[in-house]
Design a protein around this motif. Structure first.
Motif, short mmCIF file in Angstrom:
data_model
loop_
_atom_site.label_atom_id
_atom_site.label_comp_id
_atom_site.label_asym_id
_atom_site.label_seq_id
_atom_site.Cartn_x
_atom_site.Cartn_y
_atom_site.Cartn_z
N ILE A 100 0.87 -1.18 0.00
CA ILE A 100 0.00 0.00 0.00
C ILE A 100 0.91 1.23 0.00
O ILE A 100 1.83 1.33 0.82
N ALA A 101 0.68 2.14 -0.94
CA ALA A 101 1.52 3.34 -1.06
C ALA A 101 0.64 4.56 -1.27
O ALA A 101 -0.52 4.46 -1.69
N LYS A 102 1.21 5.73 -0.95
CA LYS A 102 0.46 6.98 -1.05
C LYS A 102 0.90 7.74 -2.30
O LYS A 102 1.98 8.33 -2.31
N THR A 103 0.09 7.69 -3.36
CA THR A 103 0.44 8.43 -4.58
C THR A 103 -0.18 9.82 -4.50
O THR A 103 -1.01 10.10 -3.64
N ALA A 104 0.21 10.67 -5.47
CA ALA A 104 -0.31 12.04 -5.50
C ALA A 104 -1.83 12.03 -5.62
O ALA A 104 -2.50 12.95 -5.15
N SER A 105 -2.41 10.98 -6.24
CA SER A 105 -3.88 10.98 -6.40
C SER A 105 -4.58 10.06 -5.40
O SER A 105 -5.76 9.75 -5.56
N ILE A 165 -2.95 3.65 -2.86
CA ILE A 165 -3.24 2.51 -3.73
C ILE A 165 -2.75 1.22 -3.08
O ILE A 165 -1.70 1.20 -2.43
N GLY A 166 -3.54 0.18 -3.26
CA GLY A 166 -3.15 -1.15 -2.79
C GLY A 166 -2.81 -1.97 -4.02
O GLY A 166 -3.57 -2.00 -4.98
N ILE A 167 -1.64 -2.61 -3.99
CA ILE A 167 -1.20 -3.37 -5.17
C ILE A 167 -1.01 -4.84 -4.79
O ILE A 167 -0.28 -5.17 -3.84
N LEU A 168 -1.68 -5.68 -5.54
CA LEU A 168 -1.56 -7.13 -5.36
C LEU A 168 -0.74 -7.69 -6.53
O LEU A 168 -0.60 -7.03 -7.57
N PRO A 169 -0.22 -8.92 -6.41
CA PRO A 169 0.49 -9.53 -7.54
C PRO A 169 -0.40 -9.51 -8.78
O PRO A 169 -1.62 -9.70 -8.69
N GLY A 170 0.18 -9.24 -9.95
CA GLY A 170 -0.57 -9.24 -11.20
C GLY A 170 -1.21 -7.91 -11.54
O GLY A 170 -1.97 -7.82 -12.50
N HIS A 171 -0.88 -6.88 -10.79
CA HIS A 171 -1.46 -5.54 -11.04
C HIS A 171 -1.09 -5.04 -12.44
O HIS A 171 0.01 -5.30 -12.92
N ILE A 172 -2.00 -4.30 -13.05
CA ILE A 172 -1.69 -3.74 -14.38
C ILE A 172 -0.54 -2.74 -14.27
O ILE A 172 -0.39 -2.07 -13.25
N SER A 200 4.14 6.75 4.24
CA SER A 200 4.64 5.41 4.55
C SER A 200 4.17 4.43 3.49
O SER A 200 3.09 4.57 2.94
N VAL A 201 5.00 3.44 3.24
CA VAL A 201 4.63 2.33 2.37
C VAL A 201 4.44 1.13 3.30
O VAL A 201 5.28 0.87 4.17
N LYS A 202 3.28 0.45 3.13
CA LYS A 202 2.99 -0.71 3.98
C LYS A 202 3.20 -1.97 3.14
O LYS A 202 2.64 -2.08 2.04
N LEU A 203 4.00 -2.88 3.65
CA LEU A 203 4.31 -4.11 2.92
C LEU A 203 3.78 -5.29 3.72
O LEU A 203 4.19 -5.49 4.87
N LYS A 204 2.85 -6.05 3.13
CA LYS A 204 2.24 -7.18 3.84
C LYS A 204 2.84 -8.48 3.34
O LYS A 204 2.91 -8.72 2.13
N LYS A 205 3.25 -9.31 4.31
CA LYS A 205 3.88 -10.58 3.97
C LYS A 205 3.55 -11.60 5.04
O LYS A 205 3.76 -11.32 6.24
N ASP A 206 3.02 -12.74 4.67
CA ASP A 206 2.68 -13.82 5.61
C ASP A 206 1.89 -13.31 6.81
O ASP A 206 2.19 -13.66 7.96
N GLY A 207 0.92 -12.43 6.57
CA GLY A 207 0.06 -11.93 7.65
C GLY A 207 0.69 -10.83 8.50
O GLY A 207 0.06 -10.32 9.42
N LYS A 208 1.96 -10.49 8.21
CA LYS A 208 2.63 -9.43 8.99
C LYS A 208 2.80 -8.20 8.12
O LYS A 208 2.91 -8.31 6.90
N SER A 209 2.87 -7.02 8.75
CA SER A 209 3.05 -5.78 8.01
C SER A 209 4.36 -5.11 8.39
O SER A 209 4.74 -5.10 9.56
N GLU A 210 5.03 -4.56 7.39
CA GLU A 210 6.26 -3.81 7.62
C GLU A 210 6.06 -2.42 7.01
O GLU A 210 5.38 -2.29 5.99
#
Ligand code: ATP
Length: 134
Positions: A24-29, A32-39, A49-59
């Motif tokens: 999850i990242a904060k763009t100017a507009s 946005i949440g990005i999952l694998p396979g995003h266009i 802040s950028v939130k990175l989710k992995k195996d149920g944990k967030s960094e």
């Protein structure tokens, strides 16, 4: 489960490189949440802040503006500066926040208010990332 590779790079070098489930990242507009396979897309990033989710944990990674490039299997963030939450010096960020607030409250004409506002945003962002908030 599918993952997406995330690279965060600054002029000082790479900061983050890992396979994750969601970012999850904060763009100017907006956020946005990005999952694998995003266009594919490219967007400017805010100080946030950028939130990175992995195996149920967030960094969290504090990012001071830049660009995000999304491809289906890979997300690249080119940032002016970026710090993983665990590497943030909280006392330094609190000092920077205090300095910026003092400048913004001063009545001196020589103060560059835009610059002080950006410094305040960077400091608040680092404090939020350290505390695990977006
Ligand atoms: P300061 O006034 O404390 O230097 P700043 O917002 O002006 O803060 P930047 O110019 O954005 O700092 O960053 C300069 C370098 O210092 C970058 O490499 C950045 O990652 C690092 N940095 C800044 N503040 C912190 C912090 N609180 N913890 C860890 N690294 C930091």
């Amino acid at each position: 489960m599918k993952t997406v590779s995330v690279n965060i790079v600054t002029p000082d070098g790479p900061v983050y490189d890992s396979e994750i489930d969601m970012i999850i990242a904060k763009t100017a507009s907006g956020e946005i949440g990005i999952l694998p396979g995003h266009i594919p897309m490219v967007a400017p990033l805010e100080i946030g802040s950028v939130k990175l989710k992995k195996d149920g944990k967030s960094e969290f990674v504090a990012v001071s503006g830049g660009f995000i490039e999304v491809r289906p299997e890979k997300v690249t963030i080119l940032a002016q500066s970026a710090e993983i939450a665990s590497s943030i010096d909280l006392a330094r960020a609190q000092e920077a926040k205090k300095r910026a607030e003092e400048l913004l409250q001063s009545k001196q004409e020589s103060v560059d208010f835009n610059r002080a506002e950006l410094a305040l945003k960077r400091a608040l962002n680092r404090i939020n990332a350290y505390e695990g908030r977006l």
